[in-house]
Design a protein around this motif. Structure first.
Motif, PDB file in Angstrom:
ATOM      1  N   MET A 193      -6.790  -4.533  -0.021  1.00 41.83           N
ATOM      2  CA  MET A 193      -7.711  -4.405   1.111  1.00 41.83           C
ATOM      3  C   MET A 193      -8.408  -5.729   1.386  1.00 41.83           C
ATOM      4  O   MET A 193      -8.613  -6.098   2.538  1.00 41.83           O
ATOM      5  CB  MET A 193      -8.769  -3.337   0.805  1.00 41.83           C
ATOM      6  CG  MET A 193      -8.215  -1.947   0.711  1.00 41.83           C
ATOM      7  SD  MET A 193      -7.970  -1.207   2.302  1.00 41.83           S
ATOM      8  CE  MET A 193      -9.525  -0.348   2.470  1.00 41.83           C
ATOM      9  N   ARG A 194      -8.753  -6.440   0.326  1.00 41.24           N
ATOM     10  CA  ARG A 194      -9.422  -7.737   0.517  1.00 41.24           C
ATOM     11  C   ARG A 194      -8.496  -8.716   1.216  1.00 41.24           C
ATOM     12  O   ARG A 194      -8.896  -9.456   2.105  1.00 41.24           O
ATOM     13  CB  ARG A 194      -9.888  -8.300  -0.818  1.00 41.24           C
ATOM     14  CG  ARG A 194     -11.382  -8.090  -1.050  1.00 41.24           C
ATOM     15  CD  ARG A 194     -11.926  -9.015  -2.081  1.00 41.24           C
ATOM     16  NE  ARG A 194     -11.198  -8.908  -3.346  1.00 41.24           N
ATOM     17  CZ  ARG A 194     -11.395  -7.926  -4.226  1.00 41.24           C
ATOM     18  NH1 ARG A 194     -12.285  -6.999  -4.004  1.00 41.24           N
ATOM     19  NH2 ARG A 194     -10.700  -7.889  -5.343  1.00 41.24           N
ATOM     20  N   VAL A 200      -6.700   3.858   4.264  1.00 39.85           N
ATOM     21  CA  VAL A 200      -6.851   3.671   2.817  1.00 39.85           C
ATOM     22  C   VAL A 200      -8.204   4.198   2.361  1.00 39.85           C
ATOM     23  O   VAL A 200      -8.307   4.885   1.344  1.00 39.85           O
ATOM     24  CB  VAL A 200      -6.688   2.180   2.427  1.00 39.85           C
ATOM     25  CG1 VAL A 200      -7.022   1.977   0.962  1.00 39.85           C
ATOM     26  CG2 VAL A 200      -5.277   1.706   2.701  1.00 39.85           C
ATOM     27  N   LYS A 201      -9.231   3.901   3.168  1.00 37.56           N
ATOM     28  CA  LYS A 201     -10.580   4.355   2.822  1.00 37.56           C
ATOM     29  C   LYS A 201     -10.624   5.881   2.716  1.00 37.56           C
ATOM     30  O   LYS A 201     -11.168   6.441   1.769  1.00 37.56           O
ATOM     31  CB  LYS A 201     -11.560   3.875   3.892  1.00 37.56           C
ATOM     32  CG  LYS A 201     -12.670   2.990   3.323  1.00 37.56           C
ATOM     33  CD  LYS A 201     -13.728   2.811   4.389  1.00 37.56           C
ATOM     34  CE  LYS A 201     -14.030   1.337   4.582  1.00 37.56           C
ATOM     35  NZ  LYS A 201     -14.613   1.055   5.887  1.00 37.56           N
ATOM     36  N   ARG A 247      -6.843  -0.040   7.121  1.00 40.73           N
ATOM     37  CA  ARG A 247      -7.990  -0.056   6.208  1.00 40.73           C
ATOM     38  C   ARG A 247      -8.707   1.292   6.225  1.00 40.73           C
ATOM     39  O   ARG A 247      -9.117   1.814   5.198  1.00 40.73           O
ATOM     40  CB  ARG A 247      -8.964  -1.170   6.590  1.00 40.73           C
ATOM     41  CG  ARG A 247      -8.478  -2.559   6.184  1.00 40.73           C
ATOM     42  CD  ARG A 247      -9.492  -3.616   6.589  1.00 40.73           C
ATOM     43  NE  ARG A 247     -10.815  -3.332   6.061  1.00 40.73           N
ATOM     44  CZ  ARG A 247     -11.268  -3.765   4.906  1.00 40.73           C
ATOM     45  NH1 ARG A 247     -10.494  -4.499   4.136  1.00 40.73           N
ATOM     46  NH2 ARG A 247     -12.469  -3.469   4.491  1.00 40.73           N
ATOM     47  N   TYR A 274      -6.315  -0.687  -4.875  1.00 45.40           N
ATOM     48  CA  TYR A 274      -6.276  -0.911  -3.433  1.00 45.40           C
ATOM     49  C   TYR A 274      -7.253  -1.992  -2.990  1.00 45.40           C
ATOM     50  O   TYR A 274      -7.097  -2.568  -1.918  1.00 45.40           O
ATOM     51  CB  TYR A 274      -6.560   0.395  -2.688  1.00 45.40           C
ATOM     52  CG  TYR A 274      -5.456   1.403  -2.866  1.00 45.40           C
ATOM     53  CD1 TYR A 274      -4.287   1.306  -2.111  1.00 45.40           C
ATOM     54  CD2 TYR A 274      -5.551   2.419  -3.798  1.00 45.40           C
ATOM     55  CE1 TYR A 274      -3.260   2.214  -2.270  1.00 45.40           C
ATOM     56  CE2 TYR A 274      -4.532   3.332  -3.972  1.00 45.40           C
ATOM     57  CZ  TYR A 274      -3.391   3.219  -3.211  1.00 45.40           C
ATOM     58  OH  TYR A 274      -2.375   4.116  -3.376  1.00 45.40           O
ATOM     59  N   ILE A 292       0.851  -1.196   0.000  1.00 45.18           N
ATOM     60  CA  ILE A 292       0.000   0.000   0.000  1.00 45.18           C
ATOM     61  C   ILE A 292       0.886   1.246   0.000  1.00 45.18           C
ATOM     62  O   ILE A 292       0.663   2.185  -0.760  1.00 45.18           O
ATOM     63  CB  ILE A 292      -0.947  -0.011   1.223  1.00 45.18           C
ATOM     64  CG1 ILE A 292      -1.975  -1.133   1.061  1.00 45.18           C
ATOM     65  CG2 ILE A 292      -1.646   1.340   1.382  1.00 45.18           C
ATOM     66  CD1 ILE A 292      -2.922  -1.300   2.216  1.00 45.18           C
ATOM     67  N   GLN A 336      -8.287  -7.859   4.760  1.00 47.43           N
ATOM     68  CA  GLN A 336      -9.516  -8.275   5.439  1.00 47.43           C
ATOM     69  C   GLN A 336      -9.468  -9.773   5.731  1.00 47.43           C
ATOM     70  O   GLN A 336      -9.817 -10.221   6.820  1.00 47.43           O
ATOM     71  CB  GLN A 336     -10.728  -7.948   4.553  1.00 47.43           C
ATOM     72  CG  GLN A 336     -12.063  -8.310   5.168  1.00 47.43           C
ATOM     73  CD  GLN A 336     -12.370  -7.477   6.404  1.00 47.43           C
ATOM     74  OE1 GLN A 336     -12.257  -6.264   6.388  1.00 47.43           O
ATOM     75  NE2 GLN A 336     -12.724  -8.135   7.502  1.00 47.43           N
TER      76      GLN A 336
END
Lengths: 213, 164
Positions: free
Chosen positions: A198-199, A122-123, A119, A194, A41, A202
């Motif tokens: 991100m997945r 990033v959001k 997370r 991303y 990231i 998660q």
């Protein structure tokens, strides 16, 4: 006696002197992969800023500045660009901080908290970029509409045969469609770039939450 | 989901963790870097686990992957750090059969080993683990002759350090 034999005797004596690592700790170590995701990231965000700034650099020719002047944006645009880069640099710093934090966490719980934090960052980052894109487009279109002589001419010409308000509404609608399409493309770009990371993050989080019994 | 593969791996690793600890003992000089290397080897073993087919013993395989990890890391490190501070307390002999002369000797020996290069350390490690030259050469991917030659050189180096 052979030096290595002395060493070997001591080696054997201390064979079972290690602090044993528990299963839970091993699970924690396996899921440190989060740190490599967060590193990506960070890398991608840096590459991204390099890409955008080089695009800006290579497209900022005389014509670009003339257009800015014509739209009366020549003072505000550099300020916006500067602020934008400053904000992005802050985000890169935050990504770096997240990476450092994840890299040095010992406990599964702290690792999970750091994943959540990353997370969230990033959001916010993606949200900021999309918001900035919308803002940029709207700003340019408004000033184009106000100051571009071509648009003025067009409105004057068309209003001879049709209601000028209707025509303005039409232009606004066209602008809206263009903005939606472009912002959609940017959104898709971030979603791809991303979204995958991100997945994975998660997934890692979900697995960690099962370990943390 | 926690897969059965993962559970199996964690079980095997926990059971055989002393192998990794011993590699760390030889390649690191303080507790923090011991922990770091332990974690790095664990991650590398887990990454390589899909290729572990079970036709060799888990321990044999762990020796190979663990040493390779240590060797690779050590090489990377060597570019930035020229000398390694040797923390003798970390390798201290237990109080029980305390022998001053032997302890001094061991201190010197461990210090000498920490001065060896990455491959030489791996050789010493496998020697201390009672591996024969066939196993040593297979684990390190060098010829048996080469392993013997290198081993003799190591012995010479250690002797020189102890009897200057």
């Amino acid at each position: 006696m052979d030096e290595l034999e002395i060493l070997k005797r001591d080696w054997k004596k201390k064979e079972n002197s290690f602090n044993q690592v528990s299963e839970k700790e091993i699970y924690g170590m396996l899921h440190k992969t989060s740190s490599s995701i967060v590193k990506w990231i960070l890398i991608i965000s840096i590459l991204e800023i390099l890409l955008w700034s080089s695009i800006t650099f290579f497209t900022s020719d005389d014509e670009y500045f003339k257009t800015l002047e014509m739209y009366h944006l020549n003072t505000i645009m550099p300020v916006i660009t500067f602020v934008n880069y400053a904000v992005i640099l802050v985000f890169i710093y935050l990504f770096y901080k997240n990476y450092k934090a994840i890299n040095t966490t010992e406990s599964v719980k702290a690792l999970m908290q750091n994943i959540l934090k990353t997370r969230k960052t990033v959001k916010y980052y993606v949200g900021y970029n999309i918001g900035m894109a919308v803002f940029g487009f709207v700003l340019v279109f408004i000033f184009q509409f106000l100051y571009d002589p071509n648009i003025r001419n067009m409105i004057d010409k068309v209003s001879e045969s049709m209601d000028s308000n209707l025509f303005i509404l039409l232009i606004i609608m066209i602008y809206a469609v263009i903005i939606t399409v472009f912002v959609g493309v940017i959104w898709l770009f971030y979603k791809l770039l991303y979204g995958i990371l991100m997945r994975r993050l998660q997934k890692n989080y979900n697995e960690l939450s099962k370990i943390d019994f | 989901m926690r897969t059965s593969d993962e559970a199996q791996f964690v079980g095997l690793l926990k059971e055989n963790q002393n192998i990794i600890h011993k590699i760390c003992r030889l390649y690191t000089t303080d507790e923090d870097s011991h922990k770091d290397l332990f974690q790095e080897i664990t991650i590398q073993l887990w990454k390589a686990y899909p290729n572990f087919r079970g036709d060799s013993k888990f321990t044999t395989w762990a020796y190979r992957v663990g040493l390779n990890t240590a060797i690779t890391l050590y090489r990377k490190k060597k570019k930035t750090i020229d000398t390694i501070e040797f923390d003798s307390s970390f390798h201290k002999v237990k109080e029980d059969d305390y022998n001053y002369e032997e302890e001094e000797q061991l201190k010197l020996l461990y210090g000498a080993v920490s001065e060896l290069n990455d491959i030489e350390k791996a050789l010493v490690f496998l020697y201390l683990e009672d591996k024969d030259y066939t196993e040593i050469s297979a684990t390190l991917g060098i010829s048996e002759v080469n392993a013997r030659v290198k081993m003799n050189r190591v012995k010479g180096k250690l002797k020189k350090i102890l009897n200057p």
